[in-house]
Design an enzyme around this catalytic site. Structure first.
Site, short mmCIF file in Angstrom:
data_model
loop_
_atom_site.label_atom_id
_atom_site.label_comp_id
_atom_site.label_asym_id
_atom_site.label_seq_id
_atom_site.Cartn_x
_atom_site.Cartn_y
_atom_site.Cartn_z
CG ASP A 114 -1.79 1.22 1.34
OD1 ASP A 114 -2.44 1.53 0.33
OD2 ASP A 114 -1.84 1.88 2.39
CB SER A 115 0.24 4.79 -0.58
OG SER A 115 -0.95 4.84 0.18
CB CYS A 145 -3.20 0.57 -2.38
SG CYS A 145 -3.25 2.32 -2.76
CD GLU A 152 0.09 6.64 6.22
OE1 GLU A 152 1.24 6.62 6.68
OE2 GLU A 152 -0.47 5.63 5.71
CB CYS A 200 -9.54 4.70 0.50
SG CYS A 200 -7.90 5.08 1.17
CG HIS A 231 -5.04 4.90 4.45
ND1 HIS A 231 -4.47 4.46 3.27
CD2 HIS A 231 -3.99 5.33 5.22
CE1 HIS A 231 -3.16 4.62 3.34
NE2 HIS A 231 -2.84 5.14 4.50
N1 DGL Z 1 -4.80 3.05 0.90
C1 DGL Z 1 -4.83 3.80 -0.33
C2 DGL Z 1 -6.11 3.44 -1.09
O1 DGL Z 1 -6.67 2.39 -0.83
C3 DGL Z 1 -4.59 5.24 -0.03
C4 DGL Z 1 -4.15 6.02 -1.16
C5 DGL Z 1 -3.28 7.21 -0.89
O2 DGL Z 1 -2.11 7.04 -0.59
O3 DGL Z 1 -3.77 8.31 -1.13
O4 DGL Z 1 -6.57 4.12 -1.97
#
Ligand code: DGL
Length: 263
Positions: free
Chosen positions: A11-12, A74, A153, A185, A187
């Protein structure tokens, strides 16, 4: 390919941990390598081309570590890069995230469902195809949530500011009559409690992570790649960002002390 080889999940940043926890519930014996591309977060405010490049780099890293499957935990990276990565590595098994519009459309009584995701997720072809396939007879309200990934985050999952931001996006959707909300998302499950508080019991919140974990099990089973070891699997964490910050958040979100290394 070896059954003991790890599953690569990326993931990011921290969002993919909402998928990782479900994968561990479903497949406790599996070894996992989790990669958080925290140095480049947020993906959701980047161009699809940029996200594709970053996802390619992370995938190469995980393949070099011998992963038997790559899970793009992600939605944004899946929207931008899943198709491209499948073409680039035709022999690799990829699992991506797609907004769970299908179950929302099946469950809605009001005929109006909401999706919250990053701006980039809404721009990708994947989202358009999900709407095309599953939402012909329902109204789908799309709501990007700029800044929400950053709040999570930074550990602000329960802060008044995060609640205020969520109210600004969710109250208008509730007024328009949604009775299902898709977390588009990875997150966002970490602020699910606040979302539920704002929307109340009449709106079903849909997190696709459990379904994704079952899909991973199904695919590995089909390839005879399920780890049959009776012991609990190991998880190694890598981040391109700050390892201490990641460790602290891991403890806060999953209540565990992990082995976190700099990638
Ligand atoms: N967890 C990522 C998603 O599912 C977040 C994306 C981000 O870094 O903006 O879209």
């Amino acid at each position: 390919m070896n059954k003991d080889a790890p599953i690569g999940i990326f993931d990011s940043g921290l969002g993919g941990l909402s998928v990782l926890r479900r994968v561990r519930e479903e497949l406790p014996s599996e070894n996992i390598i989790y990669y958080a591309d925290s140095a480049h977060i947020p993906y959701g405010e980047k161009s699809l081309e940029e996200i594709r490049k970053l996802s390619l780099g992370v995938t190469e890293f995980l393949l070099e570590k011998g992963c038997k499957m790559i899970v793009i935990a992600c939605n944004t990276a899946s929207a931008a890069a899943l198709k491209f990565l499948r073409e680039e590595f035709p022999h690799v098994i990829f699992v991506g995230m797609e907004p769970a519009v299908k179950p929302a459309a099946e469950q809605t009584q009001s005929g109006i469902v909401g999706v919250i995701a990053t701006a980039a997720t809404f721009q990708g072809e994947l989202f358009a195809s999900v709407i095309d396939r599953f939402a012909q007879n329902v109204t789908v309200l799309q709501q990007p949530c700029p800044g929400l990934v950053r709040q999570i985050e930074n550990g602000e999952t329960d802060s008044p500011q995060t609640e205020e931001m969520l109210r600004g996006w969710l109250e208008p959707m509730k007024e328009k009559g949604i009775d299902a909300l898709v977390l588009g998302c990875t997150h966002y499950p970490f602020v699910e409690k606040t979302i539920a508080k704002i929307l109340g019991p009449g709106v079903q919140i849909i997190d696709p992570a459990p379904a994704v974990a079952r899909r991973i099990k199904f695919l590995l089973g089909g390839e005879k790649l399920l780890n049959e070891n009776p012991q609990k699997g190991r998880v190694a964490y890598f981040t391109s960002g700050d390892t201490e910050k990641f460790s602290g958040m891991l403890e806060m979100l999953l209540h565990e002390k992990g082995n976190v290394r700099k990638a």
